[in-house]
Design a protein around this motif. Structure first.
Motif, short mmCIF file in Angstrom:
data_model
loop_
_atom_site.label_atom_id
_atom_site.label_comp_id
_atom_site.label_asym_id
_atom_site.label_seq_id
_atom_site.Cartn_x
_atom_site.Cartn_y
_atom_site.Cartn_z
N PRO A 77 0.79 -1.23 0.00
CA PRO A 77 0.00 0.00 0.00
C PRO A 77 0.82 1.28 0.00
N ARG A 78 2.14 1.16 0.15
CA ARG A 78 3.01 2.33 0.10
C ARG A 78 3.26 2.81 -1.32
N TYR A 79 2.86 2.00 -2.31
CA TYR A 79 3.09 2.31 -3.72
C TYR A 79 1.76 2.42 -4.45
N PHE A 80 1.66 3.41 -5.34
CA PHE A 80 0.47 3.54 -6.17
C PHE A 80 0.90 3.73 -7.61
N ASN A 81 0.52 2.79 -8.46
CA ASN A 81 0.92 2.79 -9.86
C ASN A 81 -0.09 3.57 -10.70
N VAL A 82 0.38 4.64 -11.34
CA VAL A 82 -0.49 5.44 -12.21
C VAL A 82 -0.23 5.17 -13.69
N SER A 83 0.36 4.01 -14.00
CA SER A 83 0.48 3.61 -15.41
C SER A 83 -0.93 3.50 -15.98
N VAL A 84 -1.08 3.81 -17.26
CA VAL A 84 -2.42 3.85 -17.86
C VAL A 84 -3.17 2.53 -17.70
N GLU A 85 -2.45 1.42 -17.69
CA GLU A 85 -3.10 0.12 -17.53
C GLU A 85 -3.76 -0.03 -16.16
N CYS A 86 -3.29 0.71 -15.18
CA CYS A 86 -3.82 0.61 -13.82
C CYS A 86 -4.91 1.65 -13.53
N ILE A 87 -5.04 2.64 -14.39
CA ILE A 87 -6.04 3.69 -14.14
C ILE A 87 -7.03 3.79 -15.30
N ASP A 88 -7.34 2.65 -15.90
CA ASP A 88 -8.35 2.55 -16.96
C ASP A 88 -8.06 3.44 -18.16
N PHE A 89 -6.80 3.66 -18.47
CA PHE A 89 -6.39 4.42 -19.67
C PHE A 89 -7.01 5.81 -19.73
N ALA A 90 -7.26 6.41 -18.57
CA ALA A 90 -7.88 7.74 -18.52
C ALA A 90 -7.15 8.59 -17.50
N PRO A 91 -7.14 9.90 -17.71
CA PRO A 91 -6.52 10.78 -16.70
C PRO A 91 -7.20 10.60 -15.34
N MET A 92 -6.43 10.85 -14.30
CA MET A 92 -6.95 10.71 -12.93
C MET A 92 -6.58 11.96 -12.15
#
Length: 112
Positions: A70-85
């Protein structure tokens, strides 16, 4: 510096105000590649990319099943539904996965 780009660093200077290997923001460290576990202890979280659909995993004790760290959060597009967050939504997601927002000070995270 993006790991898949083929351009020289000098090619980016006219296009960006600042180029960094990492950035500290609100007690979290933002980086392209996840920081080593020895370097994350003072930060609430590491917001990163690079791993595509993978997440940083950890084993709490010998013989345990690996789980998302939980100390890491991946914002690669594959992990955020290919949409800006929105950044606020990233912070909310970090908390929902059991991570902390803000610097760690020995008594947990300092909430900003």
């Amino acid at each position: 510096f993006p790991s898949h780009d083929r351009s020289q660093l000098e090619d980016y200077y006219p296009r960006f105000r600042d180029i960094r290997g990492y950035h500290v923001l609100n007690g979290m460290i933002l980086s392209h590649v996840p920081v080593h576990t020895d370097s994350i202890e003072r930060f609430g979280a590491n917001i990163h990319g690079h791993l595509h659909a993978n997440r940083v995993m950890r084993v709490k004790h010998t013989g345990a099943t690996p789980e998302i760290d939980p100390r890491y959060f991946n914002v690669s597009v594959e992990c955020i539904d290919f949409a800006p967050m929105l950044f606020e939504d990233v912070l909310k997601a970090i908390k929902e996965q059991g991570g902390e927002v803000g610097f760690r000070n020995g008594n947990g995270a300092v909430v900003m």
